[in-house]
Design an enzyme around this catalytic site. Structure first.
Site, PDB file in Angstrom:
ATOM      1  CB  CYS A   1      -3.215   3.787   4.390  1.00 25.90           C
ATOM      2  SG  CYS A   1      -3.773   2.079   4.529  1.00 25.90           S
TER       3      CYS A   1
ATOM      4  CG  HIS B   1       0.989   2.020   1.569  1.00 27.30           C
ATOM      5  ND1 HIS B   1       1.399   2.378   2.836  1.00 27.30           N
ATOM      6  CD2 HIS B   1      -0.122   1.269   1.730  1.00 27.30           C
ATOM      7  CE1 HIS B   1       0.568   1.856   3.724  1.00 27.30           C
ATOM      8  NE2 HIS B   1      -0.368   1.182   3.079  1.00 27.30           N
TER       9      HIS B   1
ATOM     10  CD  GLU C   1       4.454   4.148   2.201  1.00 24.46           C
ATOM     11  OE1 GLU C   1       4.094   3.032   2.596  1.00 24.46           O
ATOM     12  OE2 GLU C   1       3.641   5.014   1.763  1.00 24.46           O
TER      13      GLU C   1
END
Length: 357
Positions: free
Chosen positions: A247, A332, A334
């Site tokens: 990001c 993202h 995660e």
């Protein structure tokens, strides 16, 4: 109690006040996720922004504090169609209404979030005000909004001092630019010893501890504002240490190597964004939260090559750096929208660290 959302273009929405009663001016953005509202509220990337949830019912499974992505909530405001006041979930420990009050976040419910989102899509992201003052002066409010900008949010959201998550595997240095907790957790669950550094840490300090790999996290705001951090990231780039960036970290690495970034009309925020792996042709469903992207036309072919692209609008979603153990993604890995579509990127990073040694 009545509440009002006033947009920079003079549009006014009337609804019900939720959370804190204080008045706030902020950048208004929308998120298309159907679940994960607590993760949205506690994502540091929303610092300086007020979030519109496009899904019409928010709060129905309550607040599960172990799912928080930070120690507190970060948005300036919260805007929903309908707020569930009686949650139903065996893990729930609180209501979203109480959580907003506790976190001092003003909000508004009962407005047409679909109409609001259409305005933001057609006219672009704009500033707005949430107020409970029924005697507001629209012209005066709009004038104040035009002076608002999101600044200084990386230093506001980063950790105050270095800390470590112990592990018996690879040593990873995580530069906290406004990191979600699940980034460090995803590495730690793979056995890594993760040392988290404040965003202002000098590259020399990180490299002096001989990490096996370096992780650049997500974070809020305009990447071009982070001039000092970009200088340090350039030094990390020039080292031979494997680097994985997410990001904001992805954008800062691009800026540090000569590329440019620009602001999107209304950004990518939600858990349903398709990205295509240009190497395999496979499409993944990703979680995203960003208002800026790397400009594809400014990427030097001798420095990096596009690795992922957004299927919806063709914007860059990741880079692989030439002759370097560095890869970066705009989304993202995660997060769990697919639910585990892009978790393999952490495994790729581990493999890179193995080969790097």
């Amino acid at each position: 109690m009545k509440a009002f959302l006033i947009l920079e273009d003079g549009t006014v929405f009337t609804g019900t006040s939720i959370g804190s009663k204080r008045e706030v001016i902020s950048e208004i953005v929308f998120n298309t996720s159907m679940t994960g509202y607590l993760e949205v509220l506690t994502d540091p990337s929303y610092a300086g922004q007020a979030v519109v949830m496009t899904y019409p019912l928010i709060g129905n499974y309550g607040i599960c504090r172990e799912d928080m992505e930070s120690y507190k909530a970060w948005p300036d405001g919260y805007i929903v169609r309908e707020l569930s006041r009686i949650p139903s979930n065996f893990r729930s420990g609180d209501t979203i209404q109480h959580f907003l009050e506790e976190q001092d976040i003003p909000g508004i419910s009962g407005i047409d979030t679909r109409a609001l989102t259409k305005i933001l899509r057609e006219k672009g992201t704009m500033n707005g005000m949430i107020t409970t003052n029924e005697n507001f002066d629209c012209d005066e409010a709009v004038a104040r909004m035009k002076n608002y900008s999101v600044t200084g949010v990386v230093k506001k959201t980063t950790c105050a001092e270095k800390y470590m998550l112990p592990g018996d595997g690879k040593k990873v240095a995580l530069l906290d630019l406004g990191a979600k907790m699940n980034i460090a957790r995803s590495l730690n669950e793979r056995g890594c010893q993760v040392t988290v550094y404040p965003a202002t840490t000098a590259a020399e300090e990180i490299l002096a501890e001989n990490p096996d790999g370096i992780m650049l996290s997500n974070g809020p705001g305009d990447p071009k504002e982070c001039t000092d951090i970009i200088t340090e990231i350039r030094k990390l780039y020039e080292s031979e240490v494997p680097i994985f960036a997410i990001c904001l970290g992805h954008q800062l690495m691009a800026l540090a190597t000569g590329a440019d970034t620009h602001k999107l009309k209304y950004g990518h925020r939600g858990g349903n964004h398709p990205v295509k792996d240009l190497e395999t042709g496979r499409v993944y469903i990703s979680s995203q939260n960003h208002g800026y992207v790397v400009d594809m036309d400014t990427i030097k072919s001798e420095t990096a090559v596009p690795a992922f692209v957004n299927v919806n609008d063709g914007t860059n979603e990741g880079l692989k750096y030439v002759n370097k153990n560095i890869f970066t993604v705009q989304y993202h890995p995660e997060a769990c929208p697919g639910p585990l579509d892009s978790g393999y990127l952490f495994d790729r990073f581990l493999k890179m660290m193995e080969e790097g040694k």
